[in-house]
Design a protein around this motif. Structure first.
Motif, PDB file in Angstrom:
ATOM      1  N   HIS A 596       0.812  -1.256   0.160  1.00 48.81           N
ATOM      2  CA  HIS A 596      -0.190  -0.145  -0.084  1.00 48.81           C
ATOM      3  C   HIS A 596       0.874   1.213  -0.042  1.00 48.81           C
ATOM      4  CE1 HIS A 596      -3.115   2.633   0.415  1.00 48.81           C
ATOM      5  NE2 HIS A 596      -2.972   2.864   1.830  1.00 48.81           N
ATOM      6  N   ALA A 597       1.848   1.256   0.883  1.00 47.97           N
ATOM      7  CA  ALA A 597       2.692   2.384   0.734  1.00 47.97           C
ATOM      8  C   ALA A 597       3.423   2.744  -0.763  1.00 47.97           C
ATOM      9  CB  ALA A 597       3.912   2.216   1.898  1.00 47.97           C
ATOM     10  N   VAL A 598       3.736   1.645  -1.165  1.00 48.59           N
ATOM     11  CA  VAL A 598       4.391   1.777  -2.666  1.00 48.59           C
ATOM     12  C   VAL A 598       3.397   2.312  -3.532  1.00 48.59           C
ATOM     13  CG1 VAL A 598       5.486   0.401  -4.634  1.00 48.59           C
ATOM     14  CG2 VAL A 598       6.482   0.145  -2.253  1.00 48.59           C
ATOM     15  N   GLU A 599       2.354   1.727  -3.484  1.00 52.52           N
ATOM     16  CA  GLU A 599       1.156   2.118  -4.390  1.00 52.52           C
ATOM     17  C   GLU A 599       0.752   3.555  -4.278  1.00 52.52           C
ATOM     18  OE1 GLU A 599      -2.765   3.512  -5.545  1.00 52.52           O
ATOM     19  OE2 GLU A 599      -2.289   2.666  -3.351  1.00 52.52           O
ATOM     20  N   LEU A 600       0.884   4.161  -2.944  1.00 54.58           N
ATOM     21  CA  LEU A 600       0.586   5.445  -2.736  1.00 54.58           C
ATOM     22  C   LEU A 600       1.759   6.461  -3.110  1.00 54.58           C
ATOM     23  CD1 LEU A 600      -0.653   5.228   0.759  1.00 54.58           C
ATOM     24  CD2 LEU A 600      -2.116   6.317  -1.028  1.00 54.58           C
ATOM     25  N   CYS A 601       2.873   6.091  -3.050  1.00 56.76           N
ATOM     26  CA  CYS A 601       4.038   6.543  -3.593  1.00 56.76           C
ATOM     27  C   CYS A 601       4.031   6.680  -5.291  1.00 56.76           C
ATOM     28  CB  CYS A 601       5.460   5.970  -3.236  1.00 56.76           C
ATOM     29  SG  CYS A 601       6.073   6.211  -1.581  1.00 56.76           S
ATOM     30  N   ASP A 602       3.619   5.675  -5.739  1.00 56.71           N
ATOM     31  CA  ASP A 602       3.367   5.621  -7.411  1.00 56.71           C
ATOM     32  C   ASP A 602       2.427   6.459  -7.793  1.00 56.71           C
ATOM     33  OD1 ASP A 602       5.554   3.726  -7.209  1.00 56.71           O
ATOM     34  OD2 ASP A 602       4.545   2.017  -7.813  1.00 56.71           O
ATOM     35  N   ARG A 603       1.313   6.688  -6.999  1.00 59.26           N
ATOM     36  CA  ARG A 603       0.192   7.358  -7.545  1.00 59.26           C
ATOM     37  C   ARG A 603       0.555   8.982  -7.418  1.00 59.26           C
ATOM     38  NH1 ARG A 603      -4.904   7.099  -3.889  1.00 59.26           N
ATOM     39  NH2 ARG A 603      -4.298   5.177  -3.139  1.00 59.26           N
ATOM     40  N   ALA A 604       1.625   9.322  -6.583  1.00 57.90           N
ATOM     41  CA  ALA A 604       1.847  10.805  -6.571  1.00 57.90           C
ATOM     42  C   ALA A 604       3.046  10.908  -7.536  1.00 57.90           C
ATOM     43  CB  ALA A 604       2.694  10.872  -5.423  1.00 57.90           C
ATOM     44  N   LEU A 605       3.253   9.869  -8.471  1.00 59.28           N
ATOM     45  CA  LEU A 605       4.325  10.314  -9.489  1.00 59.28           C
ATOM     46  C   LEU A 605       3.266  10.279 -10.762  1.00 59.28           C
ATOM     47  CD1 LEU A 605       7.097   8.191  -8.635  1.00 59.28           C
ATOM     48  CD2 LEU A 605       6.855  10.460  -8.145  1.00 59.28           C
ATOM     49  N   VAL A 606       4.059  10.869 -11.893  1.00 57.13           N
ATOM     50  CA  VAL A 606       3.440  10.789 -13.462  1.00 57.13           C
ATOM     51  C   VAL A 606       4.345  10.041 -14.229  1.00 57.13           C
ATOM     52  CG1 VAL A 606       2.921  12.251 -15.357  1.00 57.13           C
ATOM     53  CG2 VAL A 606       2.391  12.785 -13.089  1.00 57.13           C
ATOM     54  N   ASN A 607       3.797   8.870 -14.522  1.00 57.01           N
ATOM     55  CA  ASN A 607       4.835   7.640 -15.206  1.00 57.01           C
ATOM     56  C   ASN A 607       6.111   7.430 -14.524  1.00 57.01           C
ATOM     57  OD1 ASN A 607       2.764   7.773 -17.575  1.00 57.01           O
ATOM     58  ND2 ASN A 607       3.653   9.712 -18.390  1.00 57.01           N
ATOM     59  N   GLY A 608       6.070   7.246 -13.327  1.00 62.65           N
ATOM     60  CA  GLY A 608       7.226   7.202 -12.549  1.00 62.65           C
ATOM     61  C   GLY A 608       8.207   8.155 -12.344  1.00 62.65           C
ATOM     62  N   GLN A 609       7.854   9.401 -12.691  1.00 60.21           N
ATOM     63  CA  GLN A 609       8.578  10.610 -12.868  1.00 60.21           C
ATOM     64  C   GLN A 609       8.027  11.668 -11.671  1.00 60.21           C
ATOM     65  OE1 GLN A 609      11.639  10.548 -14.264  1.00 60.21           O
ATOM     66  NE2 GLN A 609      11.207   8.478 -14.932  1.00 60.21           N
ATOM     67  N   LEU A 610       8.819  12.418 -11.148  1.00 58.84           N
ATOM     68  CA  LEU A 610       8.525  13.591 -10.346  1.00 58.84           C
ATOM     69  C   LEU A 610       7.521  14.610 -11.211  1.00 58.84           C
ATOM     70  CD1 LEU A 610      11.323  14.433  -8.005  1.00 58.84           C
ATOM     71  CD2 LEU A 610       9.299  13.333  -7.495  1.00 58.84           C
ATOM     72  N   PRO A 611       6.395  14.940 -11.072  1.00 59.55           N
ATOM     73  CA  PRO A 611       5.518  15.867 -11.893  1.00 59.55           C
ATOM     74  C   PRO A 611       5.948  17.487 -11.799  1.00 59.55           C
ATOM     75  CG  PRO A 611       4.286  15.455  -9.837  1.00 59.55           C
ATOM     76  CD  PRO A 611       5.756  14.559  -9.730  1.00 59.55           C
ATOM     77  N   PRO A 612       5.822  18.434 -12.699  1.00 61.67           N
ATOM     78  CA  PRO A 612       6.073  19.728 -12.528  1.00 61.67           C
ATOM     79  C   PRO A 612       5.338  20.150 -11.281  1.00 61.67           C
ATOM     80  CG  PRO A 612       5.404  19.080 -14.560  1.00 61.67           C
ATOM     81  CD  PRO A 612       4.990  17.978 -13.733  1.00 61.67           C
ATOM     82  N   GLY A 613       6.179  21.018 -10.429  1.00 63.97           N
ATOM     83  CA  GLY A 613       5.843  21.562  -9.277  1.00 63.97           C
ATOM     84  C   GLY A 613       6.375  20.653  -8.095  1.00 63.97           C
ATOM     85  N   LEU A 614       6.820  19.679  -8.168  1.00 64.02           N
ATOM     86  CA  LEU A 614       7.295  18.586  -7.227  1.00 64.02           C
ATOM     87  C   LEU A 614       8.783  18.346  -7.416  1.00 64.02           C
ATOM     88  CD1 LEU A 614       4.556  16.154  -6.012  1.00 64.02           C
ATOM     89  CD2 LEU A 614       5.542  18.177  -4.699  1.00 64.02           C
ATOM     90  N   GLY A 615       9.364  18.976  -8.208  1.00 67.35           N
ATOM     91  CA  GLY A 615      10.872  18.618  -8.672  1.00 67.35           C
ATOM     92  C   GLY A 615      11.734  19.097  -7.605  1.00 67.35           C
ATOM     93  N   TRP A 616      12.984  18.755  -7.512  1.00 65.26           N
ATOM     94  CA  TRP A 616      14.028  18.831  -6.526  1.00 65.26           C
ATOM     95  C   TRP A 616      14.320  20.401  -6.290  1.00 65.26           C
ATOM     96  CZ3 TRP A 616      15.072  15.327  -2.774  1.00 65.26           C
ATOM     97  CH2 TRP A 616      14.561  14.108  -3.114  1.00 65.26           C
ATOM     98  N   THR A 617      14.048  21.249  -7.326  1.00 63.13           N
ATOM     99  CA  THR A 617      14.354  22.670  -7.222  1.00 63.13           C
ATOM    100  C   THR A 617      13.074  23.494  -7.160  1.00 63.13           C
ATOM    101  OG1 THR A 617      14.697  22.818  -9.506  1.00 63.13           O
ATOM    102  CG2 THR A 617      16.573  22.495  -8.226  1.00 63.13           C
ATOM    103  N   ASP A 618      12.202  22.775  -7.003  1.00 62.38           N
ATOM    104  CA  ASP A 618      10.736  23.507  -6.968  1.00 62.38           C
ATOM    105  C   ASP A 618      10.653  24.288  -5.557  1.00 62.38           C
ATOM    106  OD1 ASP A 618       9.802  23.255  -9.647  1.00 62.38           O
ATOM    107  OD2 ASP A 618       9.122  21.459  -9.297  1.00 62.38           O
ATOM    108  N   THR A 619      10.055  25.390  -5.240  1.00 59.95           N
ATOM    109  CA  THR A 619       9.931  25.877  -4.100  1.00 59.95           C
ATOM    110  C   THR A 619       8.671  25.907  -3.520  1.00 59.95           C
ATOM    111  OG1 THR A 619       9.345  27.942  -5.254  1.00 59.95           O
ATOM    112  CG2 THR A 619      11.702  27.421  -4.869  1.00 59.95           C
ATOM    113  N   GLU A 620       7.850  25.388  -4.088  1.00 60.08           N
ATOM    114  CA  GLU A 620       6.188  25.160  -3.758  1.00 60.08           C
ATOM    115  C   GLU A 620       6.248  24.244  -2.303  1.00 60.08           C
ATOM    116  OE1 GLU A 620       1.754  24.138  -4.486  1.00 60.08           O
ATOM    117  OE2 GLU A 620       3.060  24.357  -6.184  1.00 60.08           O
ATOM    118  N   TRP A 621       6.861  23.192  -2.570  1.00 58.63           N
ATOM    119  CA  TRP A 621       7.177  22.235  -1.566  1.00 58.63           C
ATOM    120  C   TRP A 621       8.652  22.156  -1.127  1.00 58.63           C
ATOM    121  CZ3 TRP A 621       3.221  20.162   1.282  1.00 58.63           C
ATOM    122  CH2 TRP A 621       1.722  20.256   0.627  1.00 58.63           C
ATOM    123  N   SER A 622       9.153  22.022   0.225  1.00 56.15           N
ATOM    124  CA  SER A 622      10.311  21.788   0.552  1.00 56.15           C
ATOM    125  C   SER A 622      10.749  20.377   0.219  1.00 56.15           C
ATOM    126  CB  SER A 622      10.483  22.281   2.104  1.00 56.15           C
ATOM    127  OG  SER A 622       9.820  21.133   2.814  1.00 56.15           O
TER     128      SER A 622
END
Length: 906
Positions: A596-622
């Motif tokens: 279930h933990a892995v399924e939730l993680c995968d659901r947060a991604l887009v095709n296995g990649q970080l979506p726009p706004g959740l990148g490593w240098t994006d500032t909306e989320w730390s």
């Protein structure tokens, strides 16, 4: 390229200040420096080492002293002695330009780089072009905010590369006490590389004039210099007499010479100026006329110097004042324009008088004051309103030239606050430009000055918000102060900007280890909002901070609320995806169900990649959110996805020149994924590097706790118990632990170390406290926090029933979570407090599970322990091979010793 660097830097540093000897005769005239034999011997030895010893590194010489003591003259002599043997680069600080970021670095390098075409510069700087190009003024910074630490590190690398192309190199930096903070940061960092860089760095400074961070940087330079303590002393009576006779002839009387020394105190600049004035005024070098010297000396400094310039005429004074306001990049046309649009031919005539009076020197397109004392005296002699008016006019000229608000900002900072919205707008624009080149200190100065103007009521909160954002990476305490001020302005920040201010405020509080206050801040704001993206973002921040709060008191309630909010979400925007990640981490930490933990993680991604706004240098989320995503993967046995995630972070930060906390986090977690995979040697190296990065950023930060814990865990797996102990002692890794959680669990790792050291009672106390904390937090993941198993080992000799109960609890939790690693490790831990055939059967099952786990070290450990219990040579051989491939030297030694002894093996 080599020729460009050598010629450009040499020409730029060929200071016309040599026209006036400030520590003795000028080298052009063949006269020696007076009483500087020791300093020149150090210089000669350093140049010799640099040019002749191809295997050695560079060195640092620091010469300090009061104004006029001869520092500039000494650097000129260093240049003369190095010319022809080495490339010479030079730069000089200025009192009126200390707010210009990277000013001295640009002086050192810009002439060389501007000699290239943009294509050549990009090819030469390679992947660092986009990081250092804006700081050096050869590339457009664009709209991004640069990481200050990354810019400094990239500049160090670029200069090192330029040096290698032009070896040997002598770098001269004069008046470094007036250097901008960014240059001082670079100098301190570059000086640390001199052991392996073929550079002689020679710095001159007034040690007593710097304050705050500048003083810290200068102390760092002074401490690194070898030999230390090169403080220039005044001339003695003999040298003053020799200098007097060199000026007036050998018949100068002793009484006159003694008075020259007494009047000037042996200050070389004052001595040379006094002797020049005496000759110009027809004073004879006889004792009977020595009484005139004190009056002439007063004309060489302060008001006397200004009066001497005023004697040249009003228009000449106007030109000198314009030059003082410009500070650097002084050209005759620009100074003339600033002097009420003085005709160029008239300005040239007045400039000739200023040259003859030894006020200004150099060619028309690169004018300089003969000595910084003159520039300071002229600048400070102006009435405040006049000085302010000139700086305002200079700012307009800079803007008209197309150089932009950042270039004009040093003039804007000098203006008297006057409720001018145009000044506020320009200062805000300048701050954005400064942030884009990695100069948050310069941005801070601009925004603080904008607040003094003051801004219009509707703009005031926005400026405070921008000021808080500017200091987030460098001074979270200031960020807290400014963001709170912005949020308290009535009808100030609105909508998404207000939400962003609250989120950044909470982030700064977390960095200050005030996590409870961070949670309260977002909660109070969330109550004021209706349902929507902003409220959901604040709710996500609430759950994120509570999720990493080590002293949480209502874990069950928080987890239930998070599940109710997140489980129905599909991940249609960044706030929903953030909540899915937070829910995944909670599921993992509580040990609910790994799939279930892995399924939730995968659901947060887009095709296995970080979506726009959740990148490593994006500032909306730390970045803490993405660390939680990676942590959920790590402790759910999805090391492949965790490795991909953190390797991407490492690549992104390196490519974009981020080398502070963010790079340290990425480096650490890439290393820890290797630890979980059983690649212990690689893990150890990467974690050591992560610790080096963290040490450079600060001390006792939350990042330190994680890295030290990860590294200690890795060292224990390798069998390096003493090294792990030394590491934890060095970083005071012991309770009380920070409010922010430590990954992996701090008590479990330290308890394991104490057990390995034979300090069983201390281990029991540590692990019992850890168990209480984990229970309160609701954490039951036995891989993330294997406290039950370690505590069972600690109490087994005295309380076997308790040990059995603990491992039974751990087995139940592991089976509920369901990963091969969790179940296999729980079986191995149960076997460790069992005996005989039962222990063997538990280990056999542990080996079966761990054989399918991605964690090779845990597999090797179970295999060796199974071989030891069953006395199986085959299992020990297999375990020994696995242990060696992992780099688990202690485990391999244990298996090899048993195999060599061979007793009872079959």
């Amino acid at each position: 390229m080599t020729a460009n660097v050598r010629q450009g830097a040499h020409d730029h540093g060929d200071s016309p200040c040599g026209e006036v000897p400030t520590g003795g005769g000028a080298p052009q005239g063949g006269e020696a420096l007076w009483e500087r034999e020791r300093e020149l011997r150090l210089v000669d030895e350093a140049i010799e080492r640099l040019c002749e010893d191809r295997e050695g590194g560079g060195s640092l010489l620091v010469f300090s002293g009061v104004a006029g003591i001869g520092k500039t003259r000494l650097l000129q002599e260093v240049r003369r002695r190095a010319t022809g043997r080495a490339a010479v680069w030079s730069a000089r600080g200025g009192q009126t330009v200390s707010s210009v970021p990277f000013n001295l670095v640009r002086q050192l390098l810009q002439h060389s780089l501007l000699a290239m075409t943009p294509e050549e510069a990009r090819a030469y700087l390679g992947e660092r072009h986009d990081v250092v190009g804006p700081a050096l003024g050869i590339a457009d910074p664009g709209g991004r905010t640069a990481d200050p630490r990354g810019v400094i590190d990239s500049l160090v690398a670029v200069v090192t590369r330029l040096v290698q192309a032009d070896w040997p190199v002598v770098i001269l930096v004069d008046d470094v006490h007036w250097a901008d903070p960014e240059t001082l940061d670079w100098l301190a960092a570059f000086a640390k590389t001199l052991d392996s860089t073929k550079v002689l760095l020679v710095v001159a400074l007034r040690e007593d004039e710097a304050t705050g961070r500048a003083a810290q940087y200068l102390k760092s330079l002074v401490d690194q210099a070898r030999p230390a303590g090169n403080r220039l002393q005044p001339l003695g009576p003999v040298a003053a007499a020799e200098l007097t006779r060199a000026t007036f002839g050998s018949l100068a009387e002793d009484g006159f010479c003694r008075e020259v020394w007494a009047v000037t105190g042996g200050n070389p600049y004052d001595t040379v100026e006094l002797l020049s004035k005496a000759r110009e005024n027809g004073v004879r070098a006889v004792e009977s006329e020595a009484g005139q010297l004190r009056g002439l000396n007063a004309a060489s400094r302060g008001t006397g110097l200004v009066e001497r310039i005023e004697a040249l005429g009003t228009r000449a004074v106007k030109l000198a004042r314009s030059a003082a306001v410009l500070g650097t990049d002084i050209t005759l046309p620009l100074a003339a324009r600033l002097s009420d649009d003085m005709p160029l031919d008239e300005a040239a005539a007045h400039l000739a008088r200023l040259r003859a009076a030894r006020v200004l020197t150099g060619p028309d397109d690169d004018l300089q004051f003969v000595h910084p004392l003159i520039a300071t005296a002229v600048h400070e002699s102006m009435l405040p309103f006049h000085r302010t008016a000139l700086h305002g006019r200079a700012a307009e000229l800079v803007m008209e030239s197309g150089r932009g608000p950042a270039a004009a900002s040093r003039h804007l900072l000098q203006l008297v606050p006057d409720d001018d919205p145009r000044v506020v707008a320009r200062l805000r624009a300048a701050a954005r430009e400064h942030l884009a080149v990695g100069a948050p200190e310069a941005a801070r100065l601009c925004l603080e000055r904008a607040l003094l103007e003051p801004p219009a009521p509707g703009v005031h909160a926005q400026v405070s918000y921008e000021l808080g954002c500017a200091t987030l990476l460098t001074d979270p305490g200031s960020t807290v102060r400014h963001l709170r001020a912005a949020l308290e302005v009535p009808d100030g920040l609105r909508g998404t900007t207000r939400t962003d201010a609250v989120c950044r405020l909470s982030q700064a509080l977390v960095h200050l280890d005030q996590l409870r206050e961070a949670v309260d801040v977002v909660d109070r704001e969330a109550l004021l909002l209706d349902e929507g993206p902003d409220r959901m973002r604040l709710q996500g921040m609430h759950f994120m901070w509570e999720g990493i709060y080590a002293r949480e008191s209502n874990a069950e309630g928080r987890s239930a609320r998070l599940a109710a909010l997140a489980d129905p979400l599909t991940g249609r925007d960044t706030s929903e995806r953030a909540l899915l990640i937070l829910r995944a981490f909670d599921v993992m930490a509580r040990g609910e169900n790994a799939e279930h933990a892995v399924e939730l993680c995968d659901r947060a991604l887009v095709n296995g990649q970080l979506p726009p706004g959740l990148g490593w240098t994006d500032t909306e989320w730390s970045f803490e959110l993405l660390v939680m995503l990676g942590g959920a993967y790590i402790f759910s046995d999805r090391l492949d996805r965790a490795s991909s995630l953190f390797t991407e972070a490492l690549d992104v930060y390196r490519r974009q020149g981020w080398s502070g906390n963010h790079l340290g986090v990425a480096q650490a977690f890439v290393g820890y994924v290797k630890r979980r995979r059983g690649q212990l040697r690689d893990a150890r190296g990467m974690l050591r590097e992560a610790l080096r990065i963290a040490d450079r950023v600060g001390s006792r930060m939350p990042l330190h706790w994680d890295i030290v814990c990860m590294l200690a865990d890795t060292l224990l797996a390798q069998g390096e118990v003493r090294e792990a102990e030394e590491l934890m002692e060095q970083y005071a890794f012991r309770p009380p632990y920070p409010d922010v959680i430590v990954l992996p669990d701090a008590a479990a790792v330290r308890g394991r170390l104490l057990l390995a050291l034979g300090r069983r009672k201390e281990a029991v106390d540590e692990l019992e406290a850890g168990l209480v904390s984990l229970t309160a937090r609701g954490w039951h993941n036995t891989v993330l926090a294997p406290v039950h198993g370690e505590l069972a080992l600690a109490v087994a000799p005295d309380d076997p029933d308790r040990a059995a109960s603990l491992v039974a609890t751990a087995r139940a939790s592991a089976e509920r979570f369901g990963t091969d690693t969790a179940v296999g490790e729980s079986l191995r831990q149960a076997a460790a407090v069992s005996e005989g055939p039962y222990a063997a059967s538990l280990l056999a099952r542990a080996v079966t599970y761990l054989e399918h786990s991605p964690c090779s070290y845990e597999h090797a450990r179970a295999r060796v322990e199974y071989g030891l219990v069953t006395r199986s040579r085959k299992e020990l051989d297999h375990g020994l091979t696995l242990a060696r491939s992992c780099g688990a030297t202690g485990l391999a030694r244990r298996a090899a010793t048993t195999l060599e002894e061979g007793r009872g093996l079959y």
